[in-house]
Design an enzyme around this catalytic site. Structure first.
Site, PDB file in Angstrom:
ATOM      1  N   ASN A  18      36.295  44.299  41.400  1.00 38.04           N
ATOM      2  CA  ASN A  18      37.559  44.695  40.768  1.00 38.04           C
ATOM      3  C   ASN A  18      37.521  46.031  40.053  1.00 38.04           C
ATOM      4  OD1 ASN A  18      39.547  42.303  41.012  1.00 38.04           O
ATOM      5  ND2 ASN A  18      37.591  41.340  40.477  1.00 38.04           N
ATOM      6  N   LYS A  58      44.909  30.258  49.722  1.00 32.00           N
ATOM      7  CA  LYS A  58      44.011  31.381  49.528  1.00 32.00           C
ATOM      8  C   LYS A  58      44.020  31.754  48.056  1.00 32.00           C
ATOM      9  CE  LYS A  58      44.821  35.299  49.165  1.00 32.00           C
ATOM     10  NZ  LYS A  58      44.833  36.186  47.923  1.00 32.00           N
ATOM     11  N   GLU A 105      36.048  35.104  42.580  1.00 25.29           N
ATOM     12  CA  GLU A 105      35.320  36.330  42.938  1.00 25.29           C
ATOM     13  C   GLU A 105      33.994  36.422  42.193  1.00 25.29           C
ATOM     14  OE1 GLU A 105      39.152  39.148  44.040  1.00 25.29           O
ATOM     15  OE2 GLU A 105      38.348  39.189  42.002  1.00 25.29           O
ATOM     16  N   THR A 134      42.117  37.257  51.312  1.00 25.03           N
ATOM     17  CA  THR A 134      41.859  38.627  50.857  1.00 25.03           C
ATOM     18  C   THR A 134      40.384  38.713  50.450  1.00 25.03           C
ATOM     19  OG1 THR A 134      42.796  37.999  48.701  1.00 25.03           O
ATOM     20  CG2 THR A 134      44.227  39.235  50.210  1.00 25.03           C
ATOM     21  N   THR A 193      46.117  37.039  44.699  1.00 25.04           N
ATOM     22  CA  THR A 193      47.205  36.100  44.559  1.00 25.04           C
ATOM     23  C   THR A 193      46.764  34.721  44.990  1.00 25.04           C
ATOM     24  OG1 THR A 193      48.819  37.810  44.876  1.00 25.04           O
ATOM     25  CG2 THR A 193      49.481  35.626  45.544  1.00 25.04           C
TER      26      THR A 193
END
Length: 406
Positions: free
Chosen positions: A404, A179, A282, A153, A197
């Site tokens: 986010n 992932k 991230e 993702t 996730t």
């Protein structure tokens, strides 16, 4: 033990396994978004799933499959989590299993379903169905090496690893893909008989009974996926699936000599995949290792390490290369574990920064150089016992907020 375990070219799957990825159109950028992993023969299986009480539809389905201790296929989609989707989400997960089973000519009860992506949206089932048809065709033709790409993702790169080891003179393999980059604080439990996730899929051609496989996966989780955090958020979809099909013709049983070798190989794969996730958090610029030593109990060590690893203030300071060690000590203080402030000692990459609970004045150029390294290793001594534990995490940057904010 690790000297007897060899890393190999990742697409080389264990005997009897095939994998594939495909672009079905779920992702707007046209990148691969569905994956399928398949064992040509019956396989025992163990699974671990999120402890979040708001769990995605496929998690509930997969727990039922894992209760039987076997599965032959894992179908995965990225781009949509199928979480908080009610009865329709449950029906869609079941349909994914049914369509996969039909394409592979196996029973739907042998299919595990996993989803990752945005929460609260229904799956685009027309695209999913077409993707499953395409994947089963690719699998029957031999598969491809796109599975690790298809489950991503916000990941910046695929996460995969394969190793070889020997049991009784027979060469065996473990293959793994994972992932995860955000919404990472897995707190998973292995499904008994009956944590964007984090997903991981593992396959081995060693023969291992279901009960033994569950126990060995549980040991691996406690020092890998359950010891990482990016942002302290536990996902609705966290899942780890381990399949063993015995096609190497080697096998282990409880108490056998091969158990130690297989456990070491499994720990190597899960540990490295977990660190890949933490490193790829991230917006992250640094991998951070937090080890707590000399704690009164093992649980105290774990909770103290987790508190520091989840401290947003501390991790923002690390992004800015700021030696604000007071934030680390504050996190220890609110962790809920027994501490005595005057006994705390902390080092960073071998340089003492806290002694007897007091912040040391380290030369700015020395500590500045350490803080700009890509891997930061903090060792925290509580001075109260002999127990230890550790977590891997990353710093928090403005890019994390940018990713986010919506």
């Amino acid at each position: 033990m690790r000297k007897n375990i060899r890393q190999i070219k990742t697409p080389d799957l264990p005997l009897g396994f095939r994998a594939a990825g495909i672009a079905s159109g779920i992702k707007k950028d046209g990148k691969p978004d569905m994956a399928l992993i398949f064992s040509e023969v019956e396989a025992t299986a163990a699974g671990a799933f999120t402890t979040n009480r708001v769990a995605a539809a496929p998690v509930w389905l997969d727990k039922k499959v894992m209760a039987g201790g076997s599965c032959r296929a894992v179908i995965v989609n990225s781009g949509c989590a199928n979480a908080c989707t009610g009865v329709q989400g449950e029906a869609d997960a079941e349909r994914m299993a049914r369509l996969t089973a039909e394409g592979l000519e196996i029973d739907p009860g042998e299919v595990v379903v996993c989803s990752t992506g945005r929460i609260g949206k229904l799956l685009p089932m027309e695209k999913i169905a077409a993707g499953i048809t395409g994947l089963t065709g690719i699998i029957k033709a031999g598969g491809n090496d796109s599975a690790s790409d298809a489950i991503m993702t916000t990941d910046t790169h695929p996460k995969r690893l394969s190793v070889e080891f020997e049991i009784g003179g027979v060469v065996c393999r473990i293959w793994g893909i994972a992932k995860g980059a955000g919404m990472i604080y897995p707190r998973m439990e292995v499904a008994a008989m009956p944590h964007a996730t984090m997903l991981a899929f593992l396959a081995t051609d060693l023969g291992v009974g279901a009960e033994l496989l569950r126990g060995m996966l549980s040991i691996s989780l406690s020092q890998s996926f359950n010891r990482i955090t990016v942002d302290g958020d536990t996902s609705t979809n966290d899942s780890v699936i381990l399949m063993a099909n015995g096609e190497s013709k080697a096998a282990i049983e409880p108490g056998s000599n091969g158990m130690e070798v297989f456990q070491a190989a499994l720990d190597m794969v899960t540990g490295e995949l977990a660190r890949m996730i933490a490193r790829d958090g991230e917006g992250a610029t640094r991998l951070i290792r937090i080890e707590v030593r000399s704690a009164r109990t093992g649980d105290d060590a774990r909770r103290a390490a987790a508190a520091v690893a989840n401290s947003l203030l501390f991790k923002c300071a690390l992004y800015g290369a700021s030696p604000n060690w007071g934030r680390l000590l504050a996190a220890l203080g609110y962790s809920g574990v027994l501490i005595e402030e005057k006994k705390i000692e902390v080092s960073l990459n071998g340089i003492a920064i806290v002694e007897n609970g007091l912040l040391l004045q380290v030369q700015a150029d020395i500590i500045g150089a350490k803080l700009h390294e890509k891997e930061l290793d903090f060792v925290i001594e509580l001075g109260l016992g002999e127990e230890s534990d550790l977590y891997y995490t990353c710093d928090i940057s403005p890019e994390y907020v940018e990713i986010n904010k919506e």
